[in-house]
Design a protein around this motif. Structure first.
Motif, mmCIF file in Angstrom:
data_model
loop_
_atom_site.group_PDB
_atom_site.id
_atom_site.type_symbol
_atom_site.label_atom_id
_atom_site.label_comp_id
_atom_site.label_asym_id
_atom_site.label_seq_id
_atom_site.Cartn_x
_atom_site.Cartn_y
_atom_site.Cartn_z
ATOM 1 N N ALA A 3 58.877 70.931 41.940
ATOM 2 C CA ALA A 3 60.169 70.916 42.622
ATOM 3 C C ALA A 3 60.037 70.113 43.910
ATOM 4 O O ALA A 3 59.279 70.479 44.803
ATOM 5 N N ALA B 258 66.782 73.044 41.562
ATOM 6 C CA ALA B 258 65.794 72.133 42.148
ATOM 7 C C ALA B 258 65.760 70.790 41.417
ATOM 8 O O ALA B 258 66.068 70.698 40.220
ATOM 9 N N HIS C 27 62.838 77.932 39.729
ATOM 10 C CA HIS C 27 63.232 76.731 40.463
ATOM 11 C C HIS C 27 64.385 76.014 39.751
ATOM 12 O O HIS C 27 65.298 75.488 40.400
#
Length: 370
Positions: free
Chosen positions: A27, A15, A10
């Motif tokens: 996230a 993110a 992520h």
């Protein structure tokens, strides 16, 4: 803070993170929540849900043990089947809502992270002479979910499985180990957004490979990673309650319109007497409803809606807000909340308090019309 096995992936995707669900660094957005929301409504999105709690029951008595404690039938479930149920106090209030999945060698419970400790303690104290072992497998097993109109064809293609579209809600099938996937994958039909969805469970060590396989196959459908904010607006549009907002230890299941989580024909379970009495001898004084905020400038202005805000009918307080969101599909601000029975009919007019005064709104039945 706690992180999921996909945290670094992520990060690489850019993110934005925030703390949610009692210390999880989750996230919240990958691009922006509106486009992520629309990706699920129009095609397909993938979301990391490894922060949710997972418990496992093993032993020959696991079905009969769980059946006598929770609100729905467990003994009648076969391998591959599942159900939704409540763990209640003796006063019928919700300790946790439970997604129950029956696998070949275990029964798995998926639930909100806020309830993890209470679930373990409540279930563990009732294991006396039963052949049951209870374990928390949240760290060992990861989970990703795929939602949207293209979810079935994507998961079938990525996992080389068939007939997923006909799988009933909360039923599952297992993708066994092979040269590509080194760990078994349990695929469960789930609806957390109002669209077709599947939650895929596998060993934490194999979660990254599963994520990459879904992203690669999903490219042809313009798959988008989905953050917590979009998942929340999708949930609210679909009118799906979650623990910590709509569901708390102050709420009885029938107030949240959760009759499908209760088997009224089974024998006794904890809290059964209160729930049965409310159904057959009375009625809830309040019910969960959707609330659409008027879009007129004079009514809405720049007022911010907040969970906990009081709801009024003329000058009388009639309820409170539990969740709020901008609903991209509807193009307006909406809320979930509990209101007194007198204003539960669709079209009932109410006012919601904000820091800048009251805003006008309309009560609607759930789910919101999308």
């Amino acid at each position: 803070m706690k992180t999921t096995p996909l945290y670094h992936i992520h990060e690489q995707l850019g993110a934005t993170f925030a703390e949610r669900h009692q210390g999880w660094n989750i996230a919240t957005e990958f691009t922006d929540s509106v486009s992520e929301h629309q990706a699920v409504r129009k095609s397909v999105g993938i979301v990391d849900v490894s922060y949710r709690s997972r418990h496992q029951l093993t032993g020959d008595d696991r079905a009969t043990f769980l059946h006598r404690i929770i609100s729905n039938d467990v003994e009648g479930l076969s391998i591959g089947q599942g159900t939704y149920a409540m763990l209640l106090t003796h006063r019928g209030k919700i300790i946790a809502d439970l997604n129950i999945y029956v696998l070949e060698d275990a029964t798995t419970i998926d639930t909100a992270p806020e309830t993890a400790e209470n679930i373990f303690n409540e279930l563990d104290k009732y294991i006396i002479a039963d052949d049951v072992e209870l374990s928390d497998v949240t760290e060992e097993i990861g989970a990703v979910a795929v939602h949207g109109p293209k979810a079935s064809v994507l998961v079938q293609s990525a996992l080389n499985m068939s007939d997923l579209a006909t799988l009933p809600e909360r039923h599952s099938c297992v993708r066994e180990v092979d040269a590509f996937f080194q760990y078994p994958i349990a695929c469960v039909k789930t609806n957390a957004t109002g669209e077709v969805g599947y939650t895929l469970y596998t060993a934490a060590e194999g979660l990254a490979s599963l994520w990459e396989a879904l992203m690669t196959k999903g490219a042809q459908f313009n798959i988008q990673p989905i953050g917590w904010e979009a998942l929340e607006s999708l949930r609210i549009e679909a009118g799906i309650p979650r623990y910590g907002t709509e569901l708390t230890d102050a709420v009885i299941p029938l107030e949240a319109e959760l009759e499908h989580a209760i088997d009224f024909e089974k024998g006794c379970y904890i809290g059964q007497e209160i729930v049965a009495r409310m159904k057959y001898r009375g009625h809830p004084n309040r019910l969960l409803r959707g609330i659409e905020i008027d879009d007129s400038p004079t009514s809405q202005g720049d007022c911010e809606l907040r969970p906990g805000a009081r709801v009024f009918s003329t000058d009388k307080e009639v309820g409170w807000v539990t969740s709020t969101a901008f609903a991209p599909t509807l193009g307006k601000k909406v809320a979930l909340g509990y209101v007194r029975v007198a204003v539960t009919e669709a079209g009932s007019r109410v006012q919601i308090e904000t820091s800048n005064g009251h805003v006008d709104a309309t009560v609607v039945l759930l789910p919101f019309s999308t």
